[in-house]
Design an enzyme around this catalytic site. Structure first.
Site, PDB file in Angstrom:
ATOM      1  N   VAL A 104      45.233  33.633  56.666  1.00 50.04           N
ATOM      2  CA  VAL A 104      44.624  32.790  55.643  1.00 50.04           C
ATOM      3  C   VAL A 104      43.305  32.203  56.152  1.00 50.04           C
ATOM      4  O   VAL A 104      42.285  32.200  55.442  1.00 50.04           O
ATOM      5  CB  VAL A 104      45.593  31.666  55.203  1.00 50.04           C
ATOM      6  CG1 VAL A 104      44.877  30.618  54.349  1.00 50.04           C
ATOM      7  CG2 VAL A 104      46.767  32.260  54.429  1.00 50.04           C
ATOM      8  N   ALA A 107      40.611  34.869  56.057  1.00 47.38           N
ATOM      9  CA  ALA A 107      40.121  35.143  54.710  1.00 47.38           C
ATOM     10  C   ALA A 107      39.327  33.974  54.140  1.00 47.38           C
ATOM     11  O   ALA A 107      38.351  34.159  53.422  1.00 47.38           O
ATOM     12  CB  ALA A 107      41.301  35.471  53.790  1.00 47.38           C
ATOM     13  N   GLU A 108      39.756  32.756  54.463  1.00 42.54           N
ATOM     14  CA  GLU A 108      39.135  31.573  53.888  1.00 42.54           C
ATOM     15  C   GLU A 108      37.785  31.230  54.525  1.00 42.54           C
ATOM     16  O   GLU A 108      36.826  30.905  53.832  1.00 42.54           O
ATOM     17  CB  GLU A 108      40.078  30.370  54.022  1.00 42.54           C
ATOM     18  CG  GLU A 108      41.334  30.447  53.180  1.00 42.54           C
ATOM     19  CD  GLU A 108      41.073  30.174  51.704  1.00 42.54           C
ATOM     20  OE1 GLU A 108      39.909  29.908  51.342  1.00 42.54           O
ATOM     21  OE2 GLU A 108      42.032  30.239  50.921  1.00 42.54           O
ATOM     22  N   SER A 109      37.722  31.247  55.846  1.00 37.30           N
ATOM     23  CA  SER A 109      36.524  30.725  56.511  1.00 37.30           C
ATOM     24  C   SER A 109      36.016  31.582  57.663  1.00 37.30           C
ATOM     25  O   SER A 109      35.036  31.206  58.308  1.00 37.30           O
ATOM     26  CB  SER A 109      36.823  29.325  57.067  1.00 37.30           C
ATOM     27  OG  SER A 109      37.729  29.408  58.162  1.00 37.30           O
ATOM     28  N   TYR A 193      42.066  38.525  47.210  1.00 37.05           N
ATOM     29  CA  TYR A 193      42.502  37.602  48.274  1.00 37.05           C
ATOM     30  C   TYR A 193      43.913  37.943  48.737  1.00 37.05           C
ATOM     31  O   TYR A 193      44.169  38.088  49.938  1.00 37.05           O
ATOM     32  CB  TYR A 193      42.446  36.182  47.713  1.00 37.05           C
ATOM     33  CG  TYR A 193      42.898  35.074  48.620  1.00 37.05           C
ATOM     34  CD1 TYR A 193      42.023  34.484  49.519  1.00 37.05           C
ATOM     35  CD2 TYR A 193      44.191  34.564  48.543  1.00 37.05           C
ATOM     36  CE1 TYR A 193      42.430  33.432  50.341  1.00 37.05           C
ATOM     37  CE2 TYR A 193      44.608  33.518  49.346  1.00 37.05           C
ATOM     38  CZ  TYR A 193      43.717  32.951  50.242  1.00 37.05           C
ATOM     39  OH  TYR A 193      44.118  31.901  51.046  1.00 37.05           O
TER      40      TYR A 193
END
Length: 205
Positions: A104, A107-109, A193
């Site tokens: 996560v 993928a997020e940052s 995502y």
């Protein structure tokens, strides 16, 4: 051979069902394993006795030794190293699938604790300010962000009976949209995502 569970260390192999089932010990009488065919990888209590415990310790090898616990981490998550201990602790505390938090964060940052999105999501785990307030965390503090994200994902997994895909969809698009659409919302961003993270967990990216 390791004589007993009391002497086991994280990374040791827990052999159950007469050799038909294997888990990786993570400490505190718990192991990472896939409970049954088609189920997600989980952290569970070591539930069976007697058992056989084996330690892979290639200290004498000329090659650099690989931590056994890293076998559960896709190579795509190598950038997680600075936060790995926090990911591991939060994963065990919230009974999350191995590698989920790191996937996560990637993928997020892309593991950037200072990231701020155009929508206002902040930090390593890209938590929205309102969500952060509800969780009581500072999203720009990696330790707090990981703790908050772990609790949130843990809640979603309970809501969706362990479905990682639906938990990820709720994390990205909100549980209201998952309920409204009866599953992963038809938003290209959310579908991509979920696809990206599940592929990372499967070691395909």
């Amino acid at each position: 051979a390791v004589p007993s569970l009391d002497q086991a260390k994280p990374g040791d192999l827990i052999v159950l069902r007469g050799g038909a089932h294997i888990g990786i010990y993570v400490g505190d009488n718990k192991m990472i394993h896939a409970p049954k065919t088609g189920d997600v990888v989980k952290i569970s209590a070591v539930y069976e006795k007697p058992m056989t415990i084996r330690r892979l310790a290639p200290e004498a090898s000329a090659a650099a030794p690989v931590a056994a616990a890293s076998l559960a981490r896709p190579s795509a998550l190598s950038g997680a190293a600075p936060y790995q201990q926090m990911f591991d602790a939060a994963t065990a505390k919230n009974n999350l699938p191995a590698g989920l938090l790191a996937a996560v964060a990637k993928a997020e940052s892309s593991f950037n604790p200072k990231a701020v999105s155009h929508a206002g999501a902040r930090g390593l785990m890209q938590i929205m300010p309102g969500t952060a307030r509800g969780l009581g965390v500072d999203p720009m503090d990696p330790a707090q962000a990981i703790d908050g994200a772990a609790r949130l994902l843990g809640q979603h997994l309970k809501t969706y009976d362990g479905s990682v895909e639906l938990a990820l969809a709720a994390y990205n698009a909100g549980p209201g949209n998952v309920k409204k659409h009866g599953g992963i919302p038809p938003f290209p961003e959310t579908q991509d995502y979920v696809r990206k993270i599940t592929a990372t967990l499967a070691g395909r990216s």
